[in-house]
Design a protein around this motif. Structure first.
Motif, PDB file in Angstrom:
ATOM      1  N   ALA A 308      47.244  41.785 -74.343  1.00 56.98           N
ATOM      2  CA  ALA A 308      48.525  42.335 -74.784  1.00 56.98           C
ATOM      3  C   ALA A 308      49.104  41.519 -75.926  1.00 56.98           C
ATOM      4  CB  ALA A 308      49.504  42.386 -73.615  1.00 56.98           C
ATOM      5  N   ALA A 309      48.929  40.201 -75.868  1.00 53.69           N
ATOM      6  CA  ALA A 309      49.405  39.340 -76.948  1.00 53.69           C
ATOM      7  C   ALA A 309      48.686  39.663 -78.253  1.00 53.69           C
ATOM      8  CB  ALA A 309      49.203  37.874 -76.574  1.00 53.69           C
ATOM      9  N   HIS A 310      47.367  39.866 -78.185  1.00 54.15           N
ATOM     10  CA  HIS A 310      46.599  40.224 -79.378  1.00 54.15           C
ATOM     11  C   HIS A 310      47.075  41.555 -79.960  1.00 54.15           C
ATOM     12  CE1 HIS A 310      42.792  37.670 -79.922  1.00 54.15           C
ATOM     13  NE2 HIS A 310      43.656  36.948 -79.223  1.00 54.15           N
ATOM     14  N   THR A 311      47.290  42.528 -79.089  1.00 51.17           N
ATOM     15  CA  THR A 311      47.728  43.843 -79.554  1.00 51.17           C
ATOM     16  C   THR A 311      49.095  43.763 -80.223  1.00 51.17           C
ATOM     17  OG1 THR A 311      46.461  44.974 -77.836  1.00 51.17           O
ATOM     18  CG2 THR A 311      48.289  46.190 -78.822  1.00 51.17           C
ATOM     19  N   ALA A 312      50.015  43.039 -79.597  1.00 54.33           N
ATOM     20  CA  ALA A 312      51.354  42.901 -80.158  1.00 54.33           C
ATOM     21  C   ALA A 312      51.320  42.198 -81.512  1.00 54.33           C
ATOM     22  CB  ALA A 312      52.256  42.142 -79.183  1.00 54.33           C
ATOM     23  N   LEU A 313      50.481  41.185 -81.632  1.00 58.43           N
ATOM     24  CA  LEU A 313      50.377  40.460 -82.893  1.00 58.43           C
ATOM     25  C   LEU A 313      49.752  41.337 -83.968  1.00 58.43           C
ATOM     26  CD1 LEU A 313      50.772  37.780 -84.385  1.00 58.43           C
ATOM     27  CD2 LEU A 313      48.524  37.062 -83.562  1.00 58.43           C
ATOM     28  N   SER A 314      48.681  42.046 -83.622  1.00 60.31           N
ATOM     29  CA  SER A 314      48.019  42.923 -84.586  1.00 60.31           C
ATOM     30  C   SER A 314      48.947  44.025 -85.072  1.00 60.31           C
ATOM     31  CB  SER A 314      46.766  43.552 -83.967  1.00 60.31           C
ATOM     32  OG  SER A 314      45.813  42.573 -83.645  1.00 60.31           O
ATOM     33  N   ASP A 315      49.779  44.539 -84.163  1.00 56.51           N
ATOM     34  CA  ASP A 315      50.691  45.628 -84.505  1.00 56.51           C
ATOM     35  C   ASP A 315      51.995  45.120 -85.107  1.00 56.51           C
ATOM     36  OD1 ASP A 315      48.800  47.330 -83.517  1.00 56.51           O
ATOM     37  OD2 ASP A 315      49.832  47.729 -81.614  1.00 56.51           O
ATOM     38  N   ARG A 316      52.074  43.807 -85.297  1.00 59.27           N
ATOM     39  CA  ARG A 316      53.259  43.180 -85.884  1.00 59.27           C
ATOM     40  C   ARG A 316      54.529  43.530 -85.113  1.00 59.27           C
ATOM     41  NH1 ARG A 316      52.730  44.123 -92.290  1.00 59.27           N
ATOM     42  NH2 ARG A 316      51.691  46.048 -91.710  1.00 59.27           N
ATOM     43  N   GLN A 317      54.410  43.428 -83.785  1.00 53.99           N
ATOM     44  CA  GLN A 317      55.533  43.714 -82.909  1.00 53.99           C
ATOM     45  C   GLN A 317      56.230  42.451 -82.408  1.00 53.99           C
ATOM     46  OE1 GLN A 317      53.639  45.965 -79.802  1.00 53.99           O
ATOM     47  NE2 GLN A 317      53.561  47.868 -80.992  1.00 53.99           N
ATOM     48  N   THR A 318      55.730  41.299 -82.813  1.00 53.95           N
ATOM     49  CA  THR A 318      56.262  40.045 -82.290  1.00 53.95           C
ATOM     50  C   THR A 318      57.129  39.335 -83.326  1.00 53.95           C
ATOM     51  OG1 THR A 318      54.286  38.859 -83.022  1.00 53.95           O
ATOM     52  CG2 THR A 318      54.298  39.704 -80.771  1.00 53.95           C
ATOM     53  N   VAL A 319      57.989  38.466 -82.826  1.00 52.34           N
ATOM     54  CA  VAL A 319      58.803  37.597 -83.673  1.00 52.34           C
ATOM     55  C   VAL A 319      58.348  36.167 -83.442  1.00 52.34           C
ATOM     56  CG1 VAL A 319      61.121  36.686 -84.089  1.00 52.34           C
ATOM     57  CG2 VAL A 319      60.801  39.131 -83.687  1.00 52.34           C
ATOM     58  N   GLY A 320      58.054  35.464 -84.535  1.00 53.31           N
ATOM     59  CA  GLY A 320      57.662  34.079 -84.426  1.00 53.31           C
ATOM     60  C   GLY A 320      56.231  33.889 -83.963  1.00 53.31           C
ATOM     61  N   LYS A 321      55.933  32.698 -83.469  1.00 53.59           N
ATOM     62  CA  LYS A 321      54.607  32.330 -83.003  1.00 53.59           C
ATOM     63  C   LYS A 321      54.340  32.908 -81.623  1.00 53.59           C
ATOM     64  CE  LYS A 321      50.748  29.858 -82.913  1.00 53.59           C
ATOM     65  NZ  LYS A 321      49.643  30.102 -83.842  1.00 53.59           N
ATOM     66  N   VAL A 322      53.140  33.464 -81.435  1.00 55.15           N
ATOM     67  CA  VAL A 322      52.746  33.986 -80.135  1.00 55.15           C
ATOM     68  C   VAL A 322      52.017  32.882 -79.364  1.00 55.15           C
ATOM     69  CG1 VAL A 322      51.371  35.721 -78.928  1.00 55.15           C
ATOM     70  CG2 VAL A 322      52.548  36.313 -81.053  1.00 55.15           C
ATOM     71  N   VAL A 323      52.437  32.652 -78.123  1.00 58.70           N
ATOM     72  CA  VAL A 323      51.928  31.550 -77.306  1.00 58.70           C
ATOM     73  C   VAL A 323      51.579  32.061 -75.914  1.00 58.70           C
ATOM     74  CG1 VAL A 323      52.423  29.285 -76.302  1.00 58.70           C
ATOM     75  CG2 VAL A 323      53.255  29.837 -78.590  1.00 58.70           C
ATOM     76  N   LEU A 324      50.437  31.627 -75.399  1.00 61.38           N
ATOM     77  CA  LEU A 324      50.020  31.944 -74.035  1.00 61.38           C
ATOM     78  C   LEU A 324      50.384  30.798 -73.096  1.00 61.38           C
ATOM     79  CD1 LEU A 324      46.424  33.325 -74.749  1.00 61.38           C
ATOM     80  CD2 LEU A 324      48.555  34.635 -74.501  1.00 61.38           C
ATOM     81  N   ILE A 325      50.871  31.155 -71.917  1.00 60.36           N
ATOM     82  CA  ILE A 325      51.249  30.157 -70.923  1.00 60.36           C
ATOM     83  C   ILE A 325      50.368  30.346 -69.694  1.00 60.36           C
ATOM     84  CG2 ILE A 325      53.096  29.215 -69.495  1.00 60.36           C
ATOM     85  CD1 ILE A 325      53.627  28.919 -72.479  1.00 60.36           C
ATOM     86  N   PRO A 326      49.461  29.387 -69.396  1.00 58.38           N
ATOM     87  CA  PRO A 326      48.584  29.510 -68.198  1.00 58.38           C
ATOM     88  C   PRO A 326      49.407  29.566 -66.913  1.00 58.38           C
ATOM     89  CG  PRO A 326      47.720  27.865 -69.713  1.00 58.38           C
ATOM     90  CD  PRO A 326      49.096  28.210 -70.212  1.00 58.38           C
TER      91      PRO A 326
END
Length: 326
Positions: A308-326
Motif C-alpha cells: 500500500a505504501a508503494h502504491t500511494a507513493l507511485s500515485d503521488r498520494q502521500t505527503v513527505g517521506k514514506v516510512v514503514l514501521i515494523p
C-alpha cells in the motif's frame, strides 16, 4: 523474522509479508533491530524491474529498503561490541534489506541517533535529507532569491522549502492537488500553488510585486518542469534532480541555454565525489533535524502494508517521506 519479500518483479502486490531466517552479521557488519524503514521511489523502480542509472537489478527473491533506523542488535567479527544496544541510523545502499524486522549494514555506515530524535525522522534525514543538503549546496540560495520548488509536498520538497525559507529567500511551493497545496502552505512558503491548475504560472508571475523566480528546484519534469523553467529570469539557475511525472523536461539544456538560465544536477557523481563525501551530507541533515532547523514531513505505514505504501507513493498520494514501521 518477518520481512516484505519480492519474489517476482511487477506490481506492488508482489510484495509479500513472509517469515525468513534472521540474518547474521559478518565481519565488519552489524545487525539492526529496525524501528523504521524508508520507502523511496528507487524501491518502486527496483520492484518493477525497470532499473535505471547506477542501481543494479536485485537478485530475486529480495528484501527492498535502503534506509533504516533502530538499535544495534548484534555485531560481527572486528566490530566494537559496545555498539550493541545503541540507537543508530544508516543508509544501506544497494544491498537493501530494510523492509524487515532486522537488517544488516556495514559498521562504517552507522550514524548515531540522538535520543530525542524519532526513528522515522532519522530515516527521512539519512537518505532524503542528505539529498536535500546536496541540492542546497549546489543551489547556493541567498536572501535575495525568489525560489520555486516543484513537488513541494514531497519528502525532498518539504525540506527544501523550509531550508530556503531559513536562508531568507522568498519561497514558492508548487504541488499537485488541493490537499497537497494545503500541506505546502503549512511549511513556511510565501506562496503555495497547484500546478494542476491552468493559471498556476500566472499566479507565480503576479506574486511579490512581479519579482521573477531566480532559482528553480525541480523534480517533476515534463510540462510542469518546462513551465517552471519559463518562470526563471535570465541569469537565474535551475537545479534538477528527477522527474516524478515520468518524463524529463524536453530539450532542457537547449531551452535553458536559449533563456540564459544555468542548469545543474547535484546527484550522481557530483554528490558522491564531493569533498567530505556523501556521508557528511547525512550528518548535516541529522544535525539540522536534531537542532529543530528542519522537520521532515512523514507518512507512516505498517511494515505489513508495504504494498500500500508503494502504491500511494507511485500515485503521488502521500505527503513527505514514506516510512514503514515494523
Amino acid at each position: 523474522m518477518r520481512a516484505m519479500r519480492l519474489n517476482e518483479f511487477g506490481p506492488a502486490e508482489n510484495l509479500r509479508f513472509e517469515e525468513v531466517a534472521t540474518p547474521e552479521p559478518g565481519p565488519g557488519e552489524v545487525r539492526i533491530a529496525v524501528a523504521a524503514a524508508g520507502v523511496h521511489l528507487v524501491d518502486v523502480m527496483l520492484r518493477t524491474g525497470r532499473v535505471e542509472g547506477p542501481f543494479p537489478e536485485p537478485e530475486l527473491p529480495t528484501t527492498l529498503g535502503r534506509e533504516v533506523a533502530g538499535t544495534v542488535d548484534a555485531v560481527g567479527a572486528g566490530v566494537d561490541p559496545t555498539l550493541v544496544g545503541r540507537r543508530v541510523v544508516a543508509h544501506l545502499g544497494n544491498r537493501g534489506g530494510g523492509y524487515a524486522e532486522f537488517a544488516i549494514v556495514d559498521d562504517q555506515a552507522l550514524l548515531p541517533l540522538p535520543d530525542d530524535l524519532a526513528a522515522e525522522v532519522a530515516v527521512a534525514m539519512v537518505g532524503t535529507g542528505r539529498t536535500a543538503m546536496g541540492i542546497l549546496e549546489v543551489a547556493a540560495i541567498g536572501a535575495d532569491d525568489v525560489v520555486l520548488v516543484t513537488a513541494a509536498a514531497g519528502g525532498l520538497g518539504t525540506l527544501l522549502v523550509q531550508a530556503a525559507h531559513r536562508l531568507g529567500a522568498v519561497v514558492i511551493g508548487a504541488a499537485g492537488g488541493p490537499a497537497k497545496v494545503e500541506a505546502v502552505a503549512k511549511t513556511g512558503v510565501d506562496l503555495a500553488v497547484d500546478y494542476n491548475a491552468a493559471d498556476w504560472a500566472d499566479r507565480v508571475r503576479e506574486g511579490f510585486g512581479g519579482r521573477p523566480v531566480t532559482v528553480l528546484l525541480e523534480s517533476v519534469g515534463g510540462e510542469i518542469g518546462r513551465t517552471g523553467l519559463d518562470l526563471v529570469r535570465r541569469g537565474g539557475r535551475v537545479v534538477t534532480y528527477g522527474w516524478s511525472s515520468g518524463a524529463a523536461v524536453a530539450d532542457l539544456d537547449e531551452v535553458a541555454a536559449a533563456a540564459g538560465v544555468s542548469v545543474e544536477n547535484p546527484l550522481g557523481p557530483r554528490m558522491m565525489n564531493r569533498p567530505g563525501g556523501i556521508k557528511a551530507l547525512a550528518e548535516q541533515a541529522l544535525a539540522a533535524a536534531a537542532a529543530g532547523e528542519l522537520t521532515p514531513a512523514v507518512t507512516t505505514f505498517p511494515l505489513a502494508e508495504a504494498a500500500a505504501a508503494h502504491t500511494a507513493l507511485s500515485d503521488r498520494q502521500t505527503v513527505g517521506k514514506v516510512v514503514l514501521i515494523p
